[in-house]
Structures are given as C-alpha cells and as structure tokens.
Design an enzyme around this catalytic site. Sequence first.
Site, PDB file in Angstrom:
ATOM      1  N   THR A 183       0.290  -0.502   0.087  1.00  0.00           N
ATOM      2  CA  THR A 183       0.206  -0.276  -0.065  1.00  0.00           C
ATOM      3  C   THR A 183       0.687   0.794  -0.081  1.00  0.00           C
ATOM      4  O   THR A 183       1.954   1.309   0.706  1.00  0.00           O
ATOM      5  CB  THR A 183      -0.697   0.137   0.951  1.00  0.00           C
ATOM      6  N   ARG A 211     -13.701  -8.026  -0.095  1.00  0.00           N
ATOM      7  CA  ARG A 211     -13.240  -7.379   1.070  1.00  0.00           C
ATOM      8  C   ARG A 211     -12.376  -6.669   0.931  1.00  0.00           C
ATOM      9  O   ARG A 211     -11.600  -6.283  -0.333  1.00  0.00           O
ATOM     10  CB  ARG A 211     -11.934  -9.021   1.945  1.00  0.00           C
ATOM     11  N   VAL A 212     -12.924  -5.722   1.712  1.00  0.00           N
ATOM     12  CA  VAL A 212     -12.148  -3.075   1.652  1.00  0.00           C
ATOM     13  C   VAL A 212     -11.332  -3.500   2.786  1.00  0.00           C
ATOM     14  O   VAL A 212     -12.123  -3.775   3.794  1.00  0.00           O
ATOM     15  CB  VAL A 212     -13.455  -3.284   1.243  1.00  0.00           C
ATOM     16  N   GLY A 213     -10.090  -2.804   2.030  1.00  0.00           N
ATOM     17  CA  GLY A 213      -9.815  -2.614   3.798  1.00  0.00           C
ATOM     18  C   GLY A 213     -10.015  -1.172   4.245  1.00  0.00           C
ATOM     19  O   GLY A 213     -10.682  -0.549   3.055  1.00  0.00           O
ATOM     20  N   ASP A 214      -8.472  -0.574   4.834  1.00  0.00           N
ATOM     21  CA  ASP A 214      -8.844   0.647   5.104  1.00  0.00           C
ATOM     22  C   ASP A 214      -8.594   2.223   3.762  1.00  0.00           C
ATOM     23  O   ASP A 214      -9.192   3.132   4.216  1.00  0.00           O
ATOM     24  CB  ASP A 214      -8.081   0.858   6.403  1.00  0.00           C
ATOM     25  N   THR A 234      -0.839   2.236   6.880  1.00  0.00           N
ATOM     26  CA  THR A 234      -0.785   0.951   6.101  1.00  0.00           C
ATOM     27  C   THR A 234      -1.016   0.219   6.604  1.00  0.00           C
ATOM     28  O   THR A 234      -0.395   0.076   7.757  1.00  0.00           O
ATOM     29  CB  THR A 234       0.352   1.390   4.446  1.00  0.00           C
ATOM     30  N   GLY A 235      -1.283  -1.349   6.545  1.00  0.00           N
ATOM     31  CA  GLY A 235      -0.884  -2.302   7.820  1.00  0.00           C
ATOM     32  C   GLY A 235      -1.968  -3.303   7.135  1.00  0.00           C
ATOM     33  O   GLY A 235      -3.199  -3.207   6.682  1.00  0.00           O
TER      34      GLY A 235
HETATM   35  C1  SD4 Z   1      -5.119  -3.549   3.705  1.00  0.00           C
HETATM   36  N1  SD4 Z   1      -4.295  -1.466   4.458  1.00  0.00           N
HETATM   37  O1  SD4 Z   1      -5.567  -3.580   2.780  1.00  0.00           O
HETATM   38  C2  SD4 Z   1      -4.277  -2.220   3.428  1.00  0.00           C
HETATM   39  C3  SD4 Z   1      -3.151  -3.231   3.433  1.00  0.00           C
HETATM   40  C4  SD4 Z   1      -1.630  -2.389   4.101  1.00  0.00           C
HETATM   41  O2  SD4 Z   1       0.146  -2.773   4.556  1.00  0.00           O
HETATM   42  O3  SD4 Z   1      -1.523  -1.378   3.964  1.00  0.00           O
HETATM   43  N2  SD4 Z   1      -1.131  -3.794   4.063  1.00  0.00           N
HETATM   44  O4  SD4 Z   1      -5.492  -3.456   4.698  1.00  0.00           O
END
Ligand code: SD4
Length: 326
Positions: A183, A211-214, A234-235
């Site tokens: 990301t 699935r959708v993240g942040d 990120t994360g």
């Molecule tokens: C997510 N935050 O889809 C993103 C992925 C990410 O380091 O940043 N990974 O959860």
Amino acid sequence: MKNRRNFLKALGALSALPLLSFVPERKKTPVRFKKGLVISTWNFGLKANAAAAQKFLDGGKAVDMVEAAGREMESDLTELSIGLGGLPDREGHTTLDACIMNHEGKAGSVCFLEQIMHPVSVARAIMEKTPHVILVGEGAQQFAVANGFPKDNYTNPAAEKAWQEWLIKSEYKPIINIENHDTIGILGQDADGNLSGACTTSGLAFKMRGRVGDSPIIGSGLYVDNKVGAATATGLGETILRSCSSFLIVELMRQGLHPQAACEEAIKRLVEINASILKVEDYQACFLACNLEGEVGAYSVHPGFTYAIWKDGKPEVLPSKSLLNG
Ligand code: SD4
C-alpha cells in the site's frame, strides 16, 4: 429556588453551545510550509515522491502531486501490492482500492475495482465529476470505462505464481506483518501550502472476495484537513478501520499535538481497540502524518516501517519509530 432556576438557566445556555467549542484549539497560528513536501509509505515511496516532486516543480497543486505519486506506483506492473500487478484475492482476481482527498475537503474513493490500471485517478474522477464519495465493484468499473479509463486484463505472472503456491494450502490468514507489507499512502503540500492526500493498494493478499480494507475509506486510510494537517495509514486494514485512525490523527493535531505525538497516540489507541480481537504480535499498523508547517510524524506497532520524504528538494527514506521493539 431562585438559585436553582438560575442554575438551570445556566445549564440550558451551556447545552446550547456547540460541543466542539470545548476542544482545545492549537494555540499558535501555523505558518504554512510552501517549499514542497511529499511523504509516502515504505521505501518505494521514493519513486512515487519523485513523480509528485516533478508535479510540484511544474507548478502542480497538491492534489496533482499525490495523484501523480499514486499513478507512478500503479504503473509498475511488477509491484505485488499496488495496481494491476498486485496479489489477487483468494479466488485469483486482483481487486483494487484507492482514495484521494483535496485541500477543499473533497474526497473520492473506489473500492473492489477490477481491470482498471489507475484506481487513484478513478477516485479523483469520482471526486470531481459525481456528487458521491465512494463507488464500488462493477459500478465503479462501469463509471471508469464511461470516463475514459480502458479495461485492462493484465495478470502479473509473479502474482499468479504466488497465488498458485498459496492455493496448495489455501490457509486463510488475514494477517499483515512486517514481512508482508504493501500500500502506498501519500501526503503532499504545494507552493500555496495546501494539503492533499491519496492512497492506493491491491489490499490484503489472498483476501476473501469483496473484502475492502482501510485504504479507500476516508478517515481510516486517509484524511486531510487543510486547516490542520493530513494523515495516512498502512498495515492490517481491519485494525485501522476499527479505530478511524487517520481522522483521529488529524483531530489530535487539531488539539495541538505534533504529527509525531499524534501518530504515537493513535497507535496506542489502535492497539487498545483491537486488543480483544487480535494479538499485537500478529499484525502491523503504521501511520504517517504532516501538519501545515511541514512537520512530519511516523509511527508503527512493530519495527520495520519506513517512509519516503521529499522536502524542499531533498529526497530520503527514513525508518519510523515503533511501539514495540524488534
Ligand atoms: C489493507 N491497509 O487492505 C491495506 C493493506 C496494507 O500494508 O496497507 N498493507 O488492509
């Protein structure tokens, strides 16, 4: 009796005041940094920042700078965590999330987008051409095609190979640790001292379909308030979504915290909020923030988070501090 009446009257007057008037404001008037600032997550941010810096030097606005940085990474089809080259979901489809926010508080976001090379630009088109903030999936793709973004069915052979290998065990582990990061989140400040931000990702590798993240969620993966500052994340997205981290960081800066202190407080809050759900050893979350003066903060749960900064013409990659030690 009279005293009681006066007391009740005073209470009534108090409750009529807007709640936010009790939030302490920043004391000094910030002087906007105008010599150009871009910060991006991870080492690859260096390349993204160079694209943003070029926009700055060409007289571009902050929103142009952060979009250019996002596009730079999306164009790299060997990158396994951003754009069409990204690792697929568990059914073998690469699905993309992105968002953008400008200095006027306008925002655009695209989630679960397939076969479009530049989700960050689709997010910008949503921001500029529709009355909406978020478009998802098929509708987002339809909007993109109607607005001149060609469909592209590119598959990255390295991503396909990794998926084939994952399929052998098909172990569903929605965990992002320090070896498995991705990301790009980008914050930029232009020659008027205005701020914008963008975030673009292929999300969690081998995720559940849909699935959708942040990353595309305004307030979680990105937030910009041109009167205060900006933040990105990120994360492991679920941990960040539960704690609305980017909005929180900006609000903490509004109360006078330096971006570094704001990121540190937000990581502590994220760990607290997620404590009943996940072991802290099992996930990584990382924040990046800046304020109007061009001061920067970075903090993560675990060591290993790095960020790229381009400030006043100087590019570098720096390690972030972390809550836990290695
Ligand atoms: C997510 N935050 O889809 C993103 C992925 C990410 O380091 O940043 N990974 O959860």
